[in-house]
Design a protein around this motif. Structure first.
Motif, PDB file in Angstrom:
ATOM      1  N   GLY A 794     -26.625 -29.444 -46.153  1.00 57.44           N
ATOM      2  CA  GLY A 794     -27.965 -29.138 -46.642  1.00 57.44           C
ATOM      3  C   GLY A 794     -29.004 -29.673 -45.665  1.00 57.44           C
ATOM      4  O   GLY A 794     -29.017 -29.301 -44.493  1.00 57.44           O
ATOM      5  N   ASP A 795     -29.847 -30.600 -46.139  1.00 58.13           N
ATOM      6  CA  ASP A 795     -30.877 -31.181 -45.286  1.00 58.13           C
ATOM      7  C   ASP A 795     -30.484 -32.572 -44.788  1.00 58.13           C
ATOM      8  O   ASP A 795     -31.282 -33.248 -44.151  1.00 58.13           O
ATOM      9  N   THR A 796     -29.263 -33.000 -45.077  1.00 62.45           N
ATOM     10  CA  THR A 796     -28.816 -34.342 -44.706  1.00 62.45           C
ATOM     11  C   THR A 796     -27.958 -34.291 -43.447  1.00 62.45           C
ATOM     12  O   THR A 796     -26.963 -33.550 -43.384  1.00 62.45           O
ATOM     13  N   LEU A 797     -28.329 -35.093 -42.468  1.00 62.88           N
ATOM     14  CA  LEU A 797     -27.569 -35.171 -41.229  1.00 62.88           C
ATOM     15  C   LEU A 797     -26.416 -36.140 -41.428  1.00 62.88           C
ATOM     16  O   LEU A 797     -26.621 -37.285 -41.820  1.00 62.88           O
ATOM     17  N   CYS A 798     -25.198 -35.672 -41.122  1.00 60.58           N
ATOM     18  CA  CYS A 798     -23.991 -36.454 -41.414  1.00 60.58           C
ATOM     19  C   CYS A 798     -23.349 -37.047 -40.168  1.00 60.58           C
ATOM     20  O   CYS A 798     -22.562 -38.002 -40.281  1.00 60.58           O
ATOM     21  N   GLY A 799     -23.621 -36.477 -38.997  1.00 63.25           N
ATOM     22  CA  GLY A 799     -22.996 -36.977 -37.786  1.00 63.25           C
ATOM     23  C   GLY A 799     -23.611 -36.326 -36.568  1.00 63.25           C
ATOM     24  O   GLY A 799     -24.279 -35.280 -36.657  1.00 63.25           O
ATOM     25  N   GLU A 800     -23.396 -36.970 -35.414  1.00 62.88           N
ATOM     26  CA  GLU A 800     -23.913 -36.426 -34.153  1.00 62.88           C
ATOM     27  C   GLU A 800     -22.917 -36.726 -33.039  1.00 62.88           C
ATOM     28  O   GLU A 800     -22.218 -37.736 -33.058  1.00 62.88           O
ATOM     29  N   ALA A 801     -22.881 -35.827 -32.071  1.00 58.44           N
ATOM     30  CA  ALA A 801     -22.153 -36.050 -30.820  1.00 58.44           C
ATOM     31  C   ALA A 801     -23.056 -35.528 -29.714  1.00 58.44           C
ATOM     32  O   ALA A 801     -23.471 -34.366 -29.749  1.00 58.44           O
ATOM     33  N   ARG A 802     -23.388 -36.378 -28.745  1.00 57.85           N
ATOM     34  CA  ARG A 802     -24.332 -35.972 -27.699  1.00 57.85           C
ATOM     35  C   ARG A 802     -23.786 -36.336 -26.334  1.00 57.85           C
ATOM     36  O   ARG A 802     -22.998 -37.279 -26.191  1.00 57.85           O
ATOM     37  N   ALA A 803     -24.205 -35.568 -25.341  1.00 55.51           N
ATOM     38  CA  ALA A 803     -23.794 -35.810 -23.959  1.00 55.51           C
ATOM     39  C   ALA A 803     -24.963 -35.505 -23.039  1.00 55.51           C
ATOM     40  O   ALA A 803     -25.734 -34.581 -23.277  1.00 55.51           O
ATOM     41  N   VAL A 804     -25.065 -36.290 -21.979  1.00 56.75           N
ATOM     42  CA  VAL A 804     -26.069 -36.086 -20.934  1.00 56.75           C
ATOM     43  C   VAL A 804     -25.318 -35.903 -19.624  1.00 56.75           C
ATOM     44  O   VAL A 804     -24.512 -36.754 -19.238  1.00 56.75           O
ATOM     45  N   CYS A 805     -25.584 -34.775 -18.952  1.00 54.80           N
ATOM     46  CA  CYS A 805     -24.921 -34.472 -17.684  1.00 54.80           C
ATOM     47  C   CYS A 805     -25.723 -35.035 -16.521  1.00 54.80           C
ATOM     48  O   CYS A 805     -26.958 -35.088 -16.575  1.00 54.80           O
ATOM     49  N   ASP A 806     -25.035 -35.416 -15.447  1.00 54.05           N
ATOM     50  CA  ASP A 806     -25.758 -35.778 -14.234  1.00 54.05           C
ATOM     51  C   ASP A 806     -26.299 -34.497 -13.596  1.00 54.05           C
ATOM     52  O   ASP A 806     -25.907 -33.396 -13.962  1.00 54.05           O
ATOM     53  N   PRO A 807     -27.241 -34.626 -12.665  1.00 54.56           N
ATOM     54  CA  PRO A 807     -27.858 -33.418 -12.106  1.00 54.56           C
ATOM     55  C   PRO A 807     -26.888 -32.461 -11.426  1.00 54.56           C
ATOM     56  O   PRO A 807     -27.181 -31.278 -11.310  1.00 54.56           O
ATOM     57  N   ASP A 808     -25.729 -32.967 -10.985  1.00 52.52           N
ATOM     58  CA  ASP A 808     -24.738 -32.112 -10.336  1.00 52.52           C
ATOM     59  C   ASP A 808     -23.769 -31.488 -11.328  1.00 52.52           C
ATOM     60  O   ASP A 808     -22.892 -30.731 -10.932  1.00 52.52           O
ATOM     61  N   ASN A 809     -23.909 -31.838 -12.618  1.00 50.78           N
ATOM     62  CA  ASN A 809     -22.981 -31.348 -13.637  1.00 50.78           C
ATOM     63  C   ASN A 809     -21.547 -31.774 -13.341  1.00 50.78           C
ATOM     64  O   ASN A 809     -20.594 -31.095 -13.703  1.00 50.78           O
ATOM     65  N   GLU A 810     -21.414 -32.908 -12.669  1.00 49.85           N
ATOM     66  CA  GLU A 810     -20.083 -33.440 -12.387  1.00 49.85           C
ATOM     67  C   GLU A 810     -19.555 -34.218 -13.589  1.00 49.85           C
ATOM     68  O   GLU A 810     -18.419 -34.017 -14.015  1.00 49.85           O
TER      69      GLU A 810
END
Length: 896
Positions: A794-810
């Motif tokens: 619904g409107d409740t956030l239950c979990g997150e998974a996040r990633a940040v890539c380096d500029p080279d996408n390595e």
């Protein structure tokens, strides 16, 4: 974007100069001399096909003859030789080159390619990075590197300067040296065939020796790459730029009102604003802004108190400040100043403490101003006198000024008599200026930069998702129009397109002749408006092609005849294809506005809002923004116009529904994201009043454009709605989707329900809550180089998974957090799998994280997903998962 091998370019262990000659005035000889005199400590090798001895060491006949592969090669040979030399360098093992040679764009090889393209093709298999061609070179004083033919050395400093103009580079270096201004990097881009502004913003944005980035820009090639890198760099440190070319070619070429108002330079301003950078008008202002923004770290507000010993100087400062920036001193502050100052002080702001002021009087006046709630910052001014020593005043005031958390700027007027005082302030990190005008301009730069940074951190309110009645129908309509050759849509199609996106329009019908118009008017109901239909007439009212408030059939028939006669007289040969009949919108208190979309050749679609009506170009009250917009950005777009004051209501006019304007702008933003074929769109007027917003007249032009799933026609990657999924967990469906800017409140509630221990394991330190500024950073991600999947019940956030890539996408660094009620139900694994799937599809080569040894849930998740683990110092483990081979990830060095 890519920073691959830029460390070899700007921090080389060895340098080769290709094309050194015996002529002391030759470019190669100048580069060699600059390297030597700059003090570069690593091996230096010279290459010339006719070997000789230089500085007591041999000159090598070829790249292949070099004793080892140089980290950096500086190429100064004729244009036709450059591709072969780059190929030799790549095969030798060199991974960075600066090509000073000009003429590569004009020259051709046997197969028809330009010499520049042949050079890039030779470099690509080796991932060899190229600065230039046709550039001055690069200087990194901290590395004792002068790989340029600039006339002299650069002083070391904390500002990086990047320029597209070679002539400006040499002049700026000379100018800066005369003023003692130093650099961490001084880089000439030249033609930027490979390394460009985006690459350098990424490199310098993370460089620990660079506190501010200064740019001189003539043009931007890759808008999305530039914007992504600029947004990332501007979050870390000030990015200030000067751009040449404020011309109006774009406006002159445009046919619609929107296109005419959205000149190319105005679009560039909108891009700068969206990225959080600061644009100034002159090179002098560029360095002033760099000094100000790198030294003044706090911001409380725009209200400035001016403290001066010279009345005239104070008046000049006050005149230069915008309305509302000169602090209005409270009775309490005035009373405190009265108690310590001579009776003839100014009794107002600017606070003139009289020319004979000794150090004690400065201190007495400073204390009330520092403690005054109505004062946000202080401009400390001094003009030299024979009575009081400027140096003594500086020494006395510095401890107090350094102790305050309010921003302080200083203006020391004069020359030798105040030089020591200036140096004292500079050594203590206080920004100083030579004139009141430059000091107040610096204050306004602070204000503008703070506003830009604050915009990056604003969280739009959570609001119901907009409903779009028929987006697929709109796409089909545009594609069909493009297939017919494009151009301006007829009015029925314009109306259908706007209604497909939920934008309210007046009732309207197309008629082939006067009889058809009479029948349409009967169906719509009088009074009506009658407008000519002609593919050759865009601005109908200019030619007399519009009649309003027709009350009955007799008026309509008569006006139909007159309209045809007027248009034929004004524009002979115009094709007349009938009429449009529209209901008259009786909204006498409505404000006429304009909203639309224009196309910029570099930055793509741009949204416009401002005052509408027939005098729209004359008034030119408009603001621009790059899509996609959220509610905060749309509201800011409205507030940057003068017509916003009319929308707030005045005298007997009630306030208009500004939320209705925001709604229209959000719908236009989505239209611009969805329909690459829309080149120009005008809604003029868009009537706005207490009842809402209504499109009274509109025109749309379409053109051939390739629509891609990631909105490749946009400078900013839009929300990737195609990644949304619904997945069941224990019989309960959850929506797994990318995070949105509007998720701020949901994310805040999510972190608030997590136990402190879970937050410690996630963030590596104990915290009770996540600051709002951090929430904004987590929600307003750059989908071009970041991803965060959230799960919602619904409107409740239950979990997150996040990633940040380096500029080279390595490499992508990731983190996962699941709310306690949803732990051990497979949600963490599902989120991680979605992240892995997305990164693998984008060519990311490796997923990596660092985990505390006590984070057993994360360790179990990583083991199940196949991560390798390595123990590190400090009780942490490094988690690594290969995602793609080098071949899968690509080998061009261009990154994502």
């Amino acid at each position: 974007m890519s920073i691959r091998h830029l460390d070899k370019m700007f921090h080389p262990r060895s340098v080769a100069v290709i094309g050194v000659s015996r002529r002391a005035s030759g470019v190669g000889a100048l580069v060699w001399r600059n390297l030597r005199e700059g003090g570069f400590a690593g091996p230096r090798w010279a290459v010339n096909r006719c070997p000789f001895e230089l500085d007591g060491q041999p000159v090598f006949a070829s790249v292949d003859a070099l004793p080892a592969a140089p980290d950096l090669a500086v190429v100064c040979t004729p244009a036709e030789s450059v591709p072969a030399i780059v190929d030799q360098l790549g095969r030798k093992g060199t991974r960075a080159a600066i090509v000073l040679t000009a003429g590569l764009r004009e020259g051709r090889v046997a197969d028809g390619r330009s010499l520049e393209q042949a050079m890039l093709d030779a470099a690509r298999p080796h991932l060899l990075r190229i600065l230039g061609p046709n550039c001055i070179g690069a200087l990194v004083p901290g590395q004792a590197l002068n790989a340029s033919f600039a006339p002299g050395q650069a002083l070391p400093g904390e500002r990086a300067f990047v320029t597209q103009s070679g002539a400006l580079a040499t002049a700026m270096l000379d100018w800066a040296q005369a003023r003692g201004i130093g650099f961490s990097h001084f880089i000439s881009l030249g033609d930027s065939a490979d390394v460009d502004f985006g690459d350098l913003l990424d490199h310098l944005g993370s460089d620990p020796h660079t506190r501010a980035i200064l740019l001189y820009i003539e043009s931007v090639k890759h808008a999305r790459k530039f914007m992504s890198a600029a947004r990332a760099a501007a979050r870390n440190k000030p990015v200030v730029l000067v751009k040449s070319g404020r011309g109006s070619e774009g406006a002159r070429a445009a046919a619609s009102h929107t296109g005419a108002l959205a000149g190319s330079d105005a679009v560039f301003d909108a891009a700068v604003r969206r990225a959080g950078m600061l644009r100034v008008d002159t090179l002098e202002a560029l360095f002033d802004a760099a000094q100000t923004l790198s030294r003044v770290r706090t911001w409380r507000g725009p209200r400035l108190a001016v403290l001066t010993n010279g009345g005239g100087a104070g008046v000049l400062a006050a005149d230069a400040l915008a309305r509302g920036e000169l602090a209005a001193l409270s009775p309490r502050t005035l009373a405190r100043l009265d108690a310590c100052l001579p009776g003839n002080w100014s009794h107002a702001n600017p606070v003139d403490i009289i020319g004979d002021a000794p150090p004690e009087r400065y201190l007495d006046a400073l204390r009330p101003l520092i403690e005054a709630d109505e004062v946000d910052g202080i401009l400390f001014m001094h003009a030299p006198t024979a009575i009081a020593s400027a140096t003594a005043i500086a020494q006395a005031c510095l401890p107090l000024l350094r102790a305050t958390d309010k921003p302080v700027l200083a203006c020391w007027l004069g020359g030798p008599h105040v030089a020591a005082a200036r140096e004292l302030f500079g050594a203590q990190g206080i920004a100083y200026y030579e004139t009141p005008e430059r000091a107040t301009a610096a204050w306004q730069q602070l204000r503008d930069h703070h506003a830009a940074q604050a915009a990056l951190l604003q969280l739009p309110e959570s609001r119901p998702e907009l409903h779009y009645p028929d987006r697929e129908g709109a796409r089909a309509l545009v594609e069909a129009a493009v297939a017919r050759g494009g151009g301006w849509l007829d009015e029925p199609d314009v109306r259908r397109l706007l209604l497909a996106y939920g934008i309210a329009c007046v009732a309207s019908e197309r008629a082939a002749d006067a009889d058809g118009a009479l029948a349409a008017a009967e169906r719509i109901g009088y009074p009506v408006a009658l407008k000519i239909v002609s593919p050759d007439v865009l601005h109908k009212s200019d030619l007399g092609g519009v009649a309003l408030n027709l009350a009955d059939a007799d008026q309509l028939r008569a006006e139909a005849q007159r309209i045809q006669e007027r248009v034929s007289r004004a524009q002979p040969g115009a094709r007349l294809q009938g009429f449009t009949v529209q209901a008259m919108a009786h909204r006498p208190l409505a404000v006429e506005t304009i909203a639309g979309i224009a196309s910029d050749p570099v930055f793509g679609p741009v949204l416009l809002f401002g005052e509408g009506g027939t005098a729209v170009e004359v008034r030119a009250d408009r603001a621009l923004a790059l899509p996609p917009l959220n509610a905060v950005l749309a509201r800011d777009l409205v507030q940057r116009t003068r017509v916003a004051a009319l929308l707030r209501g005045y005298r007997s006019r009630p306030p208009a529904q500004q939320d209705a304007v925001v709604d229209v702008l959000l719908r236009l933003s989505q239209l611009a994201c969805d329909l690459a074929g829309v080149a120009e769109l005008d809604i003029n007027p868009l009537l706005v009043d207490a009842q809402g917003a209504l499109a009274l007249d509109a025109r749309i032009r379409v053109h051939a454009a390739e629509a891609t799933r990631d909105g490749a026609h946009l400078a900013l990657r839009p929300y990737p709605s195609g990644l949304e999924r619904v997945q069941a967990f224990g019989g309960e469906p959850l929506c797994l989707r990318p995070i949105r800017p509007e998720d701020g409140e949901r994310l805040q509630r999510f972190y608030a329900q997590c136990p402190p221990e879970d937050l410690r394991l996630r963030f590596f330190f104990t915290r009770r809550e996540v600051p709002r500024s951090e929430l904004a950073r987590y929600c307003q991600i750059d989908y071009e180089r970041e991803m965060a999947f959230v799960a919602l019940a619904g409107d409740t956030l239950c979990g997150e998974a996040r990633a940040v890539c380096d500029p080279d996408n390595e490499v992508a660094e990731f983190a996962v957090l699941v709310a306690p009620p949803w732990q051990r139900r497979g949600l963490g694994r599902a989120l991680l799998d979605r992240l892995i799937e997305h990164l693998r599809a984008g060519g990311t080569r490796e997923l990596r994280a660092w985990c505390l040894e006590g984070n057993h849930g994360m360790l179990n998740l990583a083991r199940a997903a196949g991560f390798g683990m390595r123990r590190c110092d400090g009780g942490t483990l490094e988690l690594r998962l290969p995602l793609a081979s080098a071949r899968q990830a690509g080998t061009t060095g261009t990154g994502r």
